[in-house]
Write an enzyme that holds these catalytic residues in place. Structure first.
Site, PDB file in Angstrom:
ATOM      1  N   PRO A  61       0.749  -1.023  -0.110  1.00  0.00           N
ATOM      2  CG  PRO A  61      -0.640  -1.534   1.823  1.00  0.00           C
ATOM      3  CD  PRO A  61       0.670  -2.126   1.057  1.00  0.00           C
ATOM      4  CG  ASN A  62      -0.339   4.324   1.164  1.00  0.00           C
ATOM      5  OD1 ASN A  62      -1.419   4.492   0.699  1.00  0.00           O
ATOM      6  ND2 ASN A  62      -0.596   3.809   2.492  1.00  0.00           N
TER       7      ASN A  62
ATOM      8  NE  ARG B  73       3.285   7.084   2.840  1.00  0.00           N
ATOM      9  CZ  ARG B  73       3.531   6.075   3.439  1.00  0.00           C
ATOM     10  NH1 ARG B  73       4.030   5.125   2.663  1.00  0.00           N
ATOM     11  NH2 ARG B  73       3.484   5.771   4.524  1.00  0.00           N
TER      12      ARG B  73
ATOM     13  CE1 TYR C 112       8.542   5.124   3.500  1.00  0.00           C
ATOM     14  CE2 TYR C 112       7.314   6.863   3.713  1.00  0.00           C
ATOM     15  CZ  TYR C 112       7.787   5.494   4.320  1.00  0.00           C
ATOM     16  OH  TYR C 112       6.970   4.960   5.222  1.00  0.00           O
TER      17      TYR C 112
ATOM     18  CG  ASN D 229       8.444  -1.997   0.532  1.00  0.00           C
ATOM     19  OD1 ASN D 229       7.734  -2.185   1.561  1.00  0.00           O
ATOM     20  ND2 ASN D 229       8.960  -0.865  -0.038  1.00  0.00           N
TER      21      ASN D 229
ATOM     22  CB  ALA E  49       0.408  -0.210   5.680  1.00  0.00           C
TER      23      ALA E  49
ATOM     24  CD  GLU F  57       9.684  -7.738   5.953  1.00  0.00           C
ATOM     25  OE1 GLU F  57       9.089  -7.027   6.562  1.00  0.00           O
ATOM     26  OE2 GLU F  57      10.034  -8.877   6.561  1.00  0.00           O
TER      27      GLU F  57
ATOM     28  CG  HIS G   4      10.476  -2.619   5.424  1.00  0.00           C
ATOM     29  ND1 HIS G   4       9.152  -2.582   5.347  1.00  0.00           N
ATOM     30  CD2 HIS G   4      10.611  -3.887   5.571  1.00  0.00           C
ATOM     31  CE1 HIS G   4       8.404  -3.532   5.540  1.00  0.00           C
ATOM     32  NE2 HIS G   4       9.706  -4.536   5.862  1.00  0.00           N
TER      33      HIS G   4
ATOM     34  NE  ARG H  71       9.183   5.849   9.743  1.00  0.00           N
ATOM     35  CZ  ARG H  71       8.535   5.558   8.591  1.00  0.00           C
ATOM     36  NH1 ARG H  71       8.693   4.657   7.694  1.00  0.00           N
ATOM     37  NH2 ARG H  71       7.233   6.235   8.314  1.00  0.00           N
TER      38      ARG H  71
END
Length: 147
Positions: free
Chosen positions: A12-13, A20, A25, A76, A79, A100, A102, A109
């Site tokens: 998502p996103n 964003r 990012y 990736n 969310a 995976e 990110h 974070r």
């Protein structure tokens, strides 16, 4: 002879990369990431399936496609990392190596919940915090494993 297939799957996103939260990012778009991944996959002799979705059922469908026969998966989950139990179950069914990725370092974070990805337990390995370059590193790693 058919090329081995790598899946690069984005949650998502991520279609909003470059817009964003660029302070987190960066300014690279998802189209830029796809071009970089295609170049890496081509140089390693792989066919690339590159997808992004905001819908859990689409991600599961692609994982079911990759379940048998894919040389590897770069995911990736975004969310989906925190609440995507059906995606986690689909990942566990995949016979190939899974990396995976990110873009941000999820362990640094502000939101503590970001540091706990469900997907990690199903992944062969994880790359976090290296920006979009993590995708290229993941593809290189999968190419080395396929060796």
């Amino acid at each position: 002879m058919a090329k081995p297939v790598l899946f690069v799957l984005n949650g998502p996103n991520l279609e909003l990369l470059g817009e964003r939260e660029p302070e987190i990012y960066g300014s690279t778009t998802l189209a830029d990431v796809e071009a970089m991944c295609r170049a890496e996959a081509d140089s390693a002799g792989f066919e690339l399936r590159f997808h992004q979705t905001n819908a859990e059922h689409e991600m599961i469908g692609w994982l079911h496609e990759a379940r048998k026969g894919a040389a590897g998966i770069v995911i990736n989950p975004a969310a989906f990392s925190y609440a995507g139990y059906p995606i986690f179950d689909a990942l566990k069914m995949c016979a190939c190596p899974i990396v995976e990725v990110h873009i941000s370092n999820i362990h640094r974070r502000d939101e503590a919940w970001r540091a706990h990805s469900l997907m990690t337990a199903a992944a062969t390995g994880m790359i976090t915090g290296l920006g979009v370059h993590g995708y290229a590193l993941a593809i290189r790693h999968l190419a080395q494993l396929a060796g």
